[in-house]
Design an enzyme around this catalytic site. Structure first.
Site, mmCIF file in Angstrom:
data_model
loop_
_atom_site.group_PDB
_atom_site.id
_atom_site.type_symbol
_atom_site.label_atom_id
_atom_site.label_comp_id
_atom_site.label_asym_id
_atom_site.label_seq_id
_atom_site.Cartn_x
_atom_site.Cartn_y
_atom_site.Cartn_z
ATOM 1 N N CYS A 76 8.662 -19.319 -19.022
ATOM 2 C CA CYS A 76 9.263 -20.610 -18.671
ATOM 3 C C CYS A 76 8.217 -21.730 -18.697
ATOM 4 C CB CYS A 76 9.984 -20.516 -17.326
ATOM 5 S SG CYS A 76 11.136 -21.875 -17.080
ATOM 6 N N HIS B 137 13.848 -16.728 -18.530
ATOM 7 C CA HIS B 137 13.337 -15.890 -17.444
ATOM 8 C C HIS B 137 13.618 -14.424 -17.764
ATOM 9 C CE1 HIS B 137 11.938 -18.902 -14.582
ATOM 10 N NE2 HIS B 137 12.879 -19.670 -15.101
ATOM 11 N N GLU C 13 12.483 -11.948 -16.420
ATOM 12 C CA GLU C 13 12.598 -11.174 -15.171
ATOM 13 C C GLU C 13 13.976 -11.299 -14.539
ATOM 14 O OE1 GLU C 13 11.197 -14.043 -15.581
ATOM 15 O OE2 GLU C 13 11.282 -15.272 -13.769
#
Lengths: 193, 251
Positions: free
Chosen positions: A77, A175, A177
């Site tokens: 990001c 993202h 994650e």
């Protein structure tokens, strides 16, 4: 494997740490230069505003050591944007690792670009095992345009770099994650590099 | 293409979900972590966890829960309920929340939105707006909808956008609990007037209601609670239905 997450008070580092934990890796959160230099893999997350992030990195002396790292490095990001040359966000000079400039979205669509969007033209070992048009989660108002370093593209509404690679430096705008099984696969691919 | 988001909302009290949530394959229906993971598996695009406890002591339980949720959930989640200052937000983000939503505190001190956006970035600041249709039009209510404010809804939405909000969660109290559909007029008006994403909330009772709020009111996301919790609408069925209406949906 010694995985380090650079913690420069740049937002939600826990999510990245927890995502790695789900992959069986206990990562170290640190801003310590030596610990970062000695790591096998370095992850560089980030959220928030470019100028204050750069100020924090400079204060920690990280602006000098990060560009010189030689191990696999993954920006996420804002981390990806910080790796570029310059950002239109408050006219900020960045770390200048990747010779690209960060632009604001110029569109009638809502900004931030927030939510799940599909990625395509997948290249690089980072995208191994993914399918064209898989969905990942984005939240950002600035973007890196497409270039020869793009390893995944997305549209909003114009094509932009969803991920880039430049030598040992990898970066994703989304993202990983927080992108469900697709994002998990990308993180695993990074750990496998 | 950016997809329309489907967002289940879970109310949390003392670290447990309130309202019975019925899933056959869930062992502990009161465990927010397990429920959140199940919703993620079903295809929820995001989750909202709303702390409905009142005391500071209970709030500590919530912060610990946020960490546990972050540890297990691989999709984004927003937390809200009773957030009143920068320190509250800092704690919840530190525990691993992706976004926080502020409501009454923003009405009391609009400058707080600006302060939060500057400190943490707009991307993680959602402003929740509770609105009700009154003889004076759509007005903003605070304190869980008990207090009418002077703000007209579209004006307030524009104001928080200018202050740096990253997203608006718009709940129509006039529709909430009715299952007669979302408030299309005010959702459409807000969505048209602001440049940030709008989550529609309140009134969902059928799959057609979701389709309407995306197509007619240009909502970017839709939130619901009981219809998901009670299995009245299952997320995979809803998302397949919406995709068949040619809406951009992550399947």
């Amino acid at each position: 494997m010694n995985v380090v997450i650079i913690d420069y008070k740049g937002g939600n580092v826990q999510s990245v740490r927890f995502a790695l934990e789900r992959l069986g890796v206990q990562a170290t959160l640190t801003e310590d230069r030596e610990t970062i230099q000695q790591a096998d893999k370095v992850i560089f997350p980030g959220e928030g505003e470019a100028n204050s992030a750069m100020r924090q990195l400079t204060a920690d002396g990280l602006d000098k050591i990060i560009p010189a790292l030689t191990q696999p490095f993954l920006g996420i990001c804002l981390g990806m944007q910080l790796m570029c040359r310059h950002s239109e966000e408050n006219d900020t000079p960045m770390l200048n690792i990747i010779p690209l400039d960060v632009k604001r979205f110029v569109t009638d669509l809502k900004v931030p670009h927030m939510g799940w969007n599909n990625i395509y033209n997948l290249k690089s070992p980072l995208m191994k095992g993914l399918n064209e048009q898989d969905y990942v989660y984005f939240v950002h108002s600035y973007h890196v345009p497409q270039s020869e370093h793009t390893i995944a593209a997305a549209d909003y509404p114009q094509p932009f770099s969803a991920a880039v690679q430049y030598q040992n430096f990898y970066a994703v705008q989304f993202h990983a994650e927080k992108s469900g099984p697709t994002g998990t696969k990308i993180l695993q691919n990074f750990l496998d590099l | 293409m950016l997809t329309k988001r489907i967002i289940p909302c879970l109310d949390i009290k003392n670290g447990r979900t309130v309202k019975g949530i019925m899933f056959e394959n869930i062992r502990d229906a009161g465990d927010p972590v397990e429920l959140g993971a199940e919703y993620a598996r079903q295809g929820a695009d995001e989750l909202v966890f709303l702390d409905i406890t009142a005391t500071n002591e209970e709030r500590k339980t919530f912060a610990a829960l946020v960490r546990d949720i972050a540890r297990h959930l691989d999709i984004p989640f927003t937390v809200g309920g009773g957030i009143s200052c920068v320190a509250d937000v800092e704690l919840l983000l530190l525990e691993g929340a992706d976004k926080v939503s502020v409501n009454s505190a923003a009405i009391k001190t609009p400058e707080l939105v600006n302060e939060l956006a500057k400190r943490f970035g707009s991307q993680c600041i959602t402003v929740a707006i509770d609105t009700k249709f009154t003889p004076q039009g759509w007005k903003v209510f605070s304190r869980a909808g008990t207090l009418e404010t002077p703000y007209e809804t579209v004006e307030w939405a524009k104001m928080v956008t200018d202050l740096g909000a990253g997203e608006i969660l718009l709940t129509s109290m006039s529709n909430d609990g009715t299952k007669n559909g979302f408030a299309l007029d005010i959702t459409g008006a807000v969505s048209k007037e602001v440049s940030i994403p709008v989550i529609a909330s309140g009134g969902a009772g059928s799959v057609e209601h979701f389709s309407e709020v995306f197509q007619e009111a240009q909502a970017d996301a839709a939130l619901a609670a009981s219809i998901f919790h009670f299995g009245e609408i299952e997320i995979p069925y809803l998302k397949n239905y919406l995709a068949a209406q040619n809406l951009p949906i992550r399947l």
